[in-house]
Scaffold this active site. Structure first.
Site, PDB file in Angstrom:
ATOM      1  N   LYS A 213      -9.337  26.249  24.591  1.00 39.00           N
ATOM      2  CA  LYS A 213      -8.973  24.863  24.919  1.00 39.00           C
ATOM      3  C   LYS A 213      -7.483  24.610  24.640  1.00 39.00           C
ATOM      4  O   LYS A 213      -6.758  24.012  25.441  1.00 39.00           O
ATOM      5  CB  LYS A 213      -9.849  23.912  24.113  1.00 39.00           C
ATOM      6  N   CYS A 267      -3.500  14.651  24.806  1.00 40.47           N
ATOM      7  CA  CYS A 267      -3.975  16.033  24.701  1.00 40.47           C
ATOM      8  C   CYS A 267      -2.845  17.029  24.826  1.00 40.47           C
ATOM      9  O   CYS A 267      -2.568  17.783  23.904  1.00 40.47           O
ATOM     10  CB  CYS A 267      -4.999  16.280  25.810  1.00 40.47           C
TER      11      CYS A 267
END
Ligand code: SAJ
Length: 414
Positions: A213, A267
């Protein structure tokens, strides 16, 4: 048979709420848990406290059928999905306190056979920590790191990967990476995700899933930094960066992303720091990319200041405040930072144009009168700064802006 009749989602934000609603729409009973009373009350009325296309209808349906409920207090369930924020601290090291608090909250209701999945983007080693923390909180249960074969609970990491604005489609269609503390943990998690994921579930260990991720978002950050660096080089060399990129991208193996005013959102501007924090000596390009992208808003603000110096009475229209096109999300937005720096420095008259919002967040209420509709801003401004490529701005004709000084950070005018 998937074996899940009751699932609990901890954290009802941009990831947790859509996930809870999608699972509820598959007929499974879902209890969503959040620390915000406002979020819990809003959801229990069948409404939503965040903006995401079509989520309102899905939540309303799930609450009306009784499949989705929200609460401040956890209850027993067969699976717990943790989707809470993982911000970084001032020194750019990850702040795992929300994950720990979520775990402490659910620990008393966890029972033998339960699955715990961490969805929050997390530094490498966090899923192992969950197993260790839970061992301390519930010494009566055997954790997977203690005895893989006799473990009482299953623990896995399945990082969320959905793009804000397309969450409901991507939740179902994206492939998922599922990393277990053991193979059994990963397999158990697959049976949960099979409830609603149509993409493939790819199995690995927890550390690789965590790193995957972080890698995805860092890959994007590094590539955007390359584009941002190019845009500054091109300014220096007096070359149109947009034309340059279009031409270079005609090479079959070149695909340069778009420069912009900086990287926003919660993010891409955060996750690469988790890699830098855990491998500071090795993570050189990743750190540099972060620094380049973080420097871009200052570079753009300086350019605007230089343009303003040419006018006796500069009127600067900032087109767009959101962190990217066609959304209303102002959090961590470089466009908003640039606009606010102009306002606080009193650089002429600053007009804020953001077609996706009706009012500024409370924090900026003092600038409420600066929010200006596009036609008025076009009439009044002598400097136009394109900060976001919203569709309303892309529809502008070069004639509309011909008499202005234009600083186009998104290349909408080519
Ligand atoms: N941006 C550019 N140039 C580009 C692309 C983006 O300047 O060519 C800027 C945008 O304007 C924005 C920022 O980067 O300010 C991030 O936007 P984005 O659309 O690239 O990504 P996010 O932050 O909305 O969502 C990302 C996604 N990750 C990847 O595409 C690898 C999403 O799939 C993740 O789930 C999400 O982060 C997350 O939650 O981690």
């Amino acid at each position: 048979m998937h074996g899940f009749s009751r699932v609990s989602v901890i954290g009802l934000g941009y990831i947790g709420l859509p996930t809870a609603a999608v699972i509820a729409s598959r007929g499974v009973e879902v209890l969503g848990v959040d620390v915000s009373e406002h979020a819990v009350n809003t959801i229990n009325q069948g409404k939503i406290h965040i903006v995401e296309p079509d989520l309102d209808m899905l939540v309303q349906a799930a609450v009306t059928t009784g499949k989705l409920k929200a609460s401040l207090t956890p209850e027993p369930a067969e699976a717990f999905m943790i989707a809470v924020p993982t911000p970084f601290k001032d020194n750019k090291s990850p702040d795992l306190s929300y994950i720990k608090a979520a775990l402490e909250n659910i620990a008393p209701v966890i029972a033998k056979g339960n699955l715990i999945v961490l969805e929050s983007t997390s530094p490498v080693g966090t899923t192992d920590k969950i197993s260790e923390w839970l061992a301390e909180l519930r010494p009566d249960l055997i954790m997977p790191h203690q005895d893989p074969d006799k473990a009482d609970v299953f623990i896995a990491h399945c990082p969320e990967r959905v793009l804000p604005g397309r969450v409901l489609q991507e939740l179902v269609s994206n492939d998922r990476i599922i990393g277990g503390i053991t193979d059994r943990c990963a397999q158990k998690a697959v049976s949960l995700y099979n409830l609603f994921v149509r993409g493939e579930c790819l199995l690995t260990n927890a550390r690789t899933a965590e790193m995957a991720k972080l890698t995805e978002n860092s890959f994007r950050d590094v590539n955007i930094a390359f584009a941002n660096e190019l845009s500054m080089i091109c300014d220096h060399l007096k070359i149109n960066v947009w034309e340059l990129i279009k031409l270079a991208n005609r090479h079959p193996r070149v695909n340069i992303l778009s420069p912009g005013p900086g990287v926003g959102g919660h993010c891409i501007a955060v996750d690469p720091w988790f890699i830098v924090d855990s491998a500071p000596e090795q993570a050189q390009i990743i750190r540099k990319a972060r620094e380049i992208n973080d420097s871009k808003p200052h570079y753009v603000a300086d350019k605007i200041r230089q343009a303003a110096d040419q006018f006796k009475k500069p009127v600067i229209a900032c087109l767009g405040l959101a962190f990217k096109a066609d959304i209303d999300d102002l959090r961590e937005s470089p466009a908003l930072d640039i606009a606010m720096s102009l306002l606080t420095d009193n650089i002429g008259e600053v007009l804020l144009v953001e077609p996706n919002i009706k009012q500024l967040p409370a924090k900026y209420a003092g600038y409420a009168d600066r929010l200006t509709p596009l036609p008025q801003a076009l009439e009044r401004a002598n400097i136009l700064v394109v900060l976001v490529d919203h569709k309303q701005f892309k529809a502008l004709h070069p004639v509309d802006v011909a008499t202005k000084v234009v600083i186009d950070t998104r290349g909408i005018f080519g």
